[in-house]
Design an enzyme around this catalytic site. Structure first.
Site, PDB file in Angstrom:
ATOM      1  CB  ILE A 287      41.013  33.843  33.732  1.00 24.14           C
ATOM      2  CG1 ILE A 287      42.108  33.080  34.491  1.00 24.14           C
ATOM      3  CG2 ILE A 287      39.703  32.658  33.513  1.00 24.14           C
ATOM      4  CD1 ILE A 287      41.625  32.652  35.826  1.00 24.14           C
ATOM      5  N   PRO A 288      40.175  35.360  30.134  1.00 22.24           N
ATOM      6  CG  PRO A 288      41.082  35.970  28.148  1.00 22.24           C
ATOM      7  CD  PRO A 288      41.407  35.210  29.598  1.00 22.24           C
ATOM      8  CG  HIS A 289      35.242  35.292  32.572  1.00 28.47           C
ATOM      9  ND1 HIS A 289      36.410  35.892  33.197  1.00 28.47           N
ATOM     10  CD2 HIS A 289      34.352  35.870  33.227  1.00 28.47           C
ATOM     11  CE1 HIS A 289      36.154  36.689  34.085  1.00 28.47           C
ATOM     12  NE2 HIS A 289      34.772  36.643  34.263  1.00 28.47           N
ATOM     13  CB  CYS A 290      32.002  36.345  27.593  1.00 25.65           C
ATOM     14  SG  CYS A 290      32.317  35.122  26.161  1.00 25.65           S
TER      15      CYS A 290
END
Length: 159
Positions: free
Chosen positions: A65-68
């Site tokens: 779950i890549p997030h930014c």
């Protein structure tokens, strides 16, 4: 809160090919930026890579779950991608990743961001859900599976 409130068909990508975590994050950034006015692919890619440097977003079972946080982002936005060949994400269970759910979060958002991460983690606990996502053969099928709330091996409807 449910996946349908943050995911759209135009941000759903099935069976992408990438040789590394860096390449799939770059491809995700390009595709997401193409679907969202005002989002620059290069900036998004940089933020996703910088988040990965802090610690892996690979949560196990082939999921990341890549997030930014993103300036100018007014609402939480999601994108789901499946990979034709899994890539190493340095996940805690050492399993390569073949499903990514990318999240873009408004800079000032905290509580809803954590709620979305918890909701996604709960959905991805279902082996049936993961398997159906992995077996999708086209974008529209992947989208329909992603937004479905009930799965047999879960204790309750996931929201």
């Amino acid at each position: 809160m449910n996946i349908e409130s943050i995911l759209a068909p135009e941000r759903t990508y099935c069976a992408l090919t990438a040789a590394s975590k860096k390449r799939i994050l770059e491809e995700a950034a390009i595709r997401i930026a193409d679907s969202l006015p005002g989002v620059e692919a290069e900036e998004l890619f940089g933020k996703l890579i910088n988040r990965e440097k802090i610690g892996t977003t690979g949560i196990g079972h082939g999921i990341a779950i890549p997030h930014c946080r993103l300036d100018g982002c007014k609402n939480i936005v999601g994108s789901i991608l499946t990979l034709s060949n899994a890539v190493d994400f340095q996940a805690f269970d050492d399993q390569p990743v073949n499903i990514l759910f990318v999240l873009l979060v408004p800079t000032e958002e905290v509580d809803e961001h954590l709620q979305v991460l918890a909701m996604l983690a709960e959905k991805f606990e279902s082996s049936d859900y993961r398997e159906k996502l992995s077996n999708a053969t086209h974008d529209s099928e992947l989208y329909e599976i992603a937004i479905t709330d009930l799965y047999p091996d879960t204790k309750q409807a996931l929201r």
